[in-house]
Design an enzyme around this catalytic site. Structure first.
Site, PDB file in Angstrom:
ATOM      1  N   ASN A   1       0.849  -1.190   0.000  1.00 16.24           N
ATOM      2  CA  ASN A   1       0.000   0.000   0.000  1.00 16.24           C
ATOM      3  C   ASN A   1       0.892   1.250   0.000  1.00 16.24           C
ATOM      4  OD1 ASN A   1      -1.468   2.268   1.031  1.00 16.24           O
ATOM      5  ND2 ASN A   1      -3.120   0.864   1.574  1.00 16.24           N
TER       6      ASN A   1
ATOM      7  N   ASP B   1      -0.194   4.484  -0.197  1.00 16.07           N
ATOM      8  CA  ASP B   1      -0.897   5.728   0.175  1.00 16.07           C
ATOM      9  C   ASP B   1       0.004   6.699   0.940  1.00 16.07           C
ATOM     10  OD1 ASP B   1      -3.145   4.567  -0.873  1.00 16.07           O
ATOM     11  OD2 ASP B   1      -4.090   4.149   1.067  1.00 16.07           O
ATOM     12  N   HIS B   2       0.872   6.139   1.809  1.00 19.65           N
ATOM     13  CA  HIS B   2       1.680   7.016   2.663  1.00 19.65           C
ATOM     14  C   HIS B   2       2.691   7.826   1.864  1.00 19.65           C
ATOM     15  CE1 HIS B   2      -0.078   5.689   6.346  1.00 19.65           C
ATOM     16  NE2 HIS B   2       0.040   4.443   5.935  1.00 19.65           N
TER      17      HIS B   2
ATOM     18  N   ARG C   1       3.056  18.935   1.028  1.00 16.11           N
ATOM     19  CA  ARG C   1       3.509  20.175   0.384  1.00 16.11           C
ATOM     20  C   ARG C   1       2.707  20.467  -0.885  1.00 16.11           C
ATOM     21  NH1 ARG C   1       8.708  21.849   2.438  1.00 16.11           N
ATOM     22  NH2 ARG C   1       8.240  21.750   4.639  1.00 16.11           N
TER      23      ARG C   1
ATOM     24  N   HIS D   1      -5.686   3.642  -1.987  1.00 17.24           N
ATOM     25  CA  HIS D   1      -7.034   3.978  -1.529  1.00 17.24           C
ATOM     26  C   HIS D   1      -7.364   5.362  -2.082  1.00 17.24           C
ATOM     27  CE1 HIS D   1      -9.894   4.328   2.215  1.00 17.24           C
ATOM     28  NE2 HIS D   1     -10.518   4.587   1.084  1.00 17.24           N
TER      29      HIS D   1
ATOM     30  N   ARG E   1      -9.546   7.989  -1.650  1.00 19.98           N
ATOM     31  CA  ARG E   1     -10.567   8.419  -0.687  1.00 19.98           C
ATOM     32  C   ARG E   1     -11.435   9.498  -1.301  1.00 19.98           C
ATOM     33  NH1 ARG E   1      -9.212   6.795   4.918  1.00 19.98           N
ATOM     34  NH2 ARG E   1     -10.998   8.065   5.450  1.00 19.98           N
TER      35      ARG E   1
ATOM     36  N   ARG F   1      -7.403  12.828   0.197  1.00 18.32           N
ATOM     37  CA  ARG F   1      -6.362  13.350   1.092  1.00 18.32           C
ATOM     38  C   ARG F   1      -4.962  12.855   0.725  1.00 18.32           C
ATOM     39  NH1 ARG F   1      -7.663  10.232   6.725  1.00 18.32           N
ATOM     40  NH2 ARG F   1      -9.672  11.201   6.406  1.00 18.32           N
ATOM     41  N   HIS F   2      -4.864  11.718   0.050  1.00 14.08           N
ATOM     42  CA  HIS F   2      -3.515  11.292  -0.372  1.00 14.08           C
ATOM     43  C   HIS F   2      -3.485  10.927  -1.857  1.00 14.08           C
ATOM     44  CE1 HIS F   2      -5.327   7.519   0.901  1.00 14.08           C
ATOM     45  NE2 HIS F   2      -5.074   7.687   2.178  1.00 14.08           N
TER      46      HIS F   2
ATOM     47  N   GLU G   1      -8.662   0.414  -3.186  1.00 13.71           N
ATOM     48  CA  GLU G   1      -9.590   0.455  -2.039  1.00 13.71           C
ATOM     49  C   GLU G   1     -10.563   1.607  -2.273  1.00 13.71           C
ATOM     50  OE1 GLU G   1      -7.268   0.944   1.434  1.00 13.71           O
ATOM     51  OE2 GLU G   1      -6.244  -0.958   1.227  1.00 13.71           O
TER      52      GLU G   1
ATOM     53  N   THR H   1      -7.250   6.760   9.712  1.00 15.74           N
ATOM     54  CA  THR H   1      -7.096   5.682   8.740  1.00 15.74           C
ATOM     55  C   THR H   1      -8.363   4.841   8.833  1.00 15.74           C
ATOM     56  OG1 THR H   1      -5.713   3.808   8.079  1.00 15.74           O
ATOM     57  CG2 THR H   1      -5.828   4.266  10.432  1.00 15.74           C
ATOM     58  N   THR H   2      -8.498   3.830   7.970  1.00 18.94           N
ATOM     59  CA  THR H   2      -9.703   3.004   7.986  1.00 18.94           C
ATOM     60  C   THR H   2      -9.826   2.338   9.344  1.00 18.94           C
ATOM     61  OG1 THR H   2      -9.147   2.582   5.685  1.00 18.94           O
ATOM     62  CG2 THR H   2     -10.973   1.324   6.600  1.00 18.94           C
TER      63      THR H   2
ATOM     64  N   GLU I   1     -10.989  -9.436   2.876  1.00 21.52           N
ATOM     65  CA  GLU I   1      -9.762  -9.025   3.568  1.00 21.52           C
ATOM     66  C   GLU I   1     -10.107  -8.832   5.033  1.00 21.52           C
ATOM     67  OE1 GLU I   1      -7.437  -5.839   1.829  1.00 21.52           O
ATOM     68  OE2 GLU I   1      -6.580  -5.329   3.783  1.00 21.52           O
TER      69      GLU I   1
ATOM     70  N   HIS J   1      -3.877  -4.350   7.623  1.00 26.67           N
ATOM     71  CA  HIS J   1      -4.002  -3.221   8.532  1.00 26.67           C
ATOM     72  C   HIS J   1      -3.167  -3.437   9.797  1.00 26.67           C
ATOM     73  CE1 HIS J   1      -6.196   0.603   8.994  1.00 26.67           C
ATOM     74  NE2 HIS J   1      -5.658   0.491  10.181  1.00 26.67           N
ATOM     75  N   GLY J   2      -2.165  -2.596   9.940  1.00 26.32           N
ATOM     76  CA  GLY J   2      -1.325  -2.654  11.134  1.00 26.32           C
ATOM     77  C   GLY J   2      -0.310  -3.786  11.129  1.00 26.32           C
TER      78      GLY J   2
ATOM     79  N   HIS K   1       1.931   0.998   6.023  1.00 29.69           N
ATOM     80  CA  HIS K   1       2.625   1.885   6.951  1.00 29.69           C
ATOM     81  C   HIS K   1       3.999   1.351   7.358  1.00 29.69           C
ATOM     82  CE1 HIS K   1       3.210   4.087  10.822  1.00 29.69           C
ATOM     83  NE2 HIS K   1       2.803   5.073  10.054  1.00 29.69           N
TER      84      HIS K   1
HETATM   85  N1  PXP Z   1      -5.937  -2.890   3.996  1.00 29.44           N
HETATM   86  C1  PXP Z   1      -6.878  -1.910   4.048  1.00 29.44           C
HETATM   87  C2  PXP Z   1      -8.257  -2.233   3.603  1.00 29.44           C
HETATM   88  C3  PXP Z   1      -6.553  -0.615   4.498  1.00 29.44           C
HETATM   89  O1  PXP Z   1      -7.496   0.337   4.534  1.00 29.44           O
HETATM   90  C4  PXP Z   1      -5.222  -0.352   4.875  1.00 29.44           C
HETATM   91  C5  PXP Z   1      -4.838   1.033   5.320  1.00 29.44           C
HETATM   92  O2  PXP Z   1      -4.905   1.908   4.261  1.00 29.44           O
HETATM   93  C6  PXP Z   1      -4.277  -1.388   4.785  1.00 29.44           C
HETATM   94  C7  PXP Z   1      -4.664  -2.647   4.362  1.00 29.44           C
HETATM   95  C8  PXP Z   1      -2.829  -1.178   5.131  1.00 29.44           C
HETATM   96  O3  PXP Z   1      -2.714  -0.845   6.478  1.00 29.44           O
HETATM   97  P1  PXP Z   1      -1.291  -0.391   7.047  1.00 29.44           P
HETATM   98  O4  PXP Z   1      -0.937   0.890   6.361  1.00 29.44           O
HETATM   99  O5  PXP Z   1      -1.550  -0.244   8.514  1.00 29.44           O
HETATM  100  O6  PXP Z   1      -0.324  -1.485   6.716  1.00 29.44           O
END
Ligand code: PXP
Length: 253
Positions: free
Chosen positions: A20, A22-23, A31, A56, A58, A62-63, A83, A113-114, A164, A204-205, A227
């Site tokens: 992912n 997004d970050h 910026r 994702h 959104r 935002r990203h 996503e 976050t989600t 998921e 996630h996490g 992340h």
């Molecule tokens: N899966 C889904 C559905 C998510 O929304 C996210 C966070 O954007 C992730 C996975 C990845 O989570 P993390 O950034 O905590 O690894």
């Protein structure tokens, strides 16, 4: 449990890694400039062995931006997993852009976050409509759910290709009894999903320390991780950070 019309045998072998990015877009948006470009990040992740790229889009943008989705659709050579909230205008964007997979997620503007899984049982009509439009367009559909049997059964009945599992509670739990209980809930949910013939994904996490136990859940086919990989990439580079995560997932089997 209602049978899934698209049932398949459980996945064997190591889980695929969806990175992912997004970050990376979050850093660019800090910026409102052009760097770092998530398109470059996707290329580096692929070089590091990513099996998929996850973004994702959104509703508040935002990203990830619409331009990112368009360019990534052209350039990503592994699976592109988008996503998306269950909203007709977001589904229309997916149908027009054709990612390989859409993961339906809940979205609240004020969340960092989600935060939780999608509510399918209480929104059957809207989710069914989204699943149908996406599958008719040839896009695989995954639903992001808490390890809750009634949400799993409702999603299976709607004909999703994958579920998921939200691993946030597992990731946040203290090591020991609390975490073991969360892992057990994920295992039970995983068995329910795999026995329905639906693809088993999780995310996630997840990080370098907690990923192995989730990767080991029987039938685990895909892990979406953002992340932890992007954090490590600050120090070792994205390609190396992806390679290291991929090695941990492969070694867990
Ligand atoms: N899966 C889904 C559905 C998510 O929304 C996210 C966070 O954007 C992730 C996975 C990845 O989570 P993390 O950034 O905590 O690894």
């Amino acid at each position: 449990m209602t049978a899934n019309a698209n049932a398949k045998p459980p996945h064997r072998g190591p889980a695929r890694l969806g990175v992912n990015i997004d970050h990376v877009a979050t850093l660019r948006q800090a910026r409102r400039g052009v760097e770092p470009d998530p398109v470059w990040a996707a290329a580096a992740a692929e070089l590091g062995g990513a099996d998929g790229i996850t973004i994702h889009l959104r509703e508040d943008r935002r990203h990830i931006q619409d331009r990112d989705l368009r360019v990534l659709r052209e350039t990503v050579q592994v699976d592109l997993n988008l996503e998306l909230a269950v909203e007709p205008e977001m589904v229309a964007i997916a149908v027009a852009t054709r990612p390989d997979q859409v993961t339906l997620v809940p979205e609240r503007r004020e969340e960092v976050t989600t935060e939780g899984g999608l509510a399918v049982a209480s929104r059957r009509g809207a989710v069914a409509e989204a699943v149908k439009r996406l599958r008719d367009a040839g896009i695989r559909v995954s639903a992001f759910l808490d390890p809750d049997p009634s949400e799993i059964d409702a999603s299976v009945a709607l004909g999703v290709d994958a579920i998921e599992l939200h691993t946030g509670r597992y990731a946040d739990a203290r090591e020991g009894r609390d975490r073991d209980a969360e892992l057990e809930a994920l295992r039970a949910a995983g068995a329910r999903i795999a026995s329905a013939g639906v693809g088993l994904h999780a995310g996630h996490g997840l990080d370098y320390r907690n990923v192995a136990d989730v990767a080991l859940i029987p039938g685990m086919a895909e892990l979406n991780i953002g992340h932890a990989i992007v954090c490590r990439a600050v120090f070792v580079g994205l390609e190396a950070a992806v390679r290291e995560m991929k090695a941990r997932i492969d070694a867990a089997r």
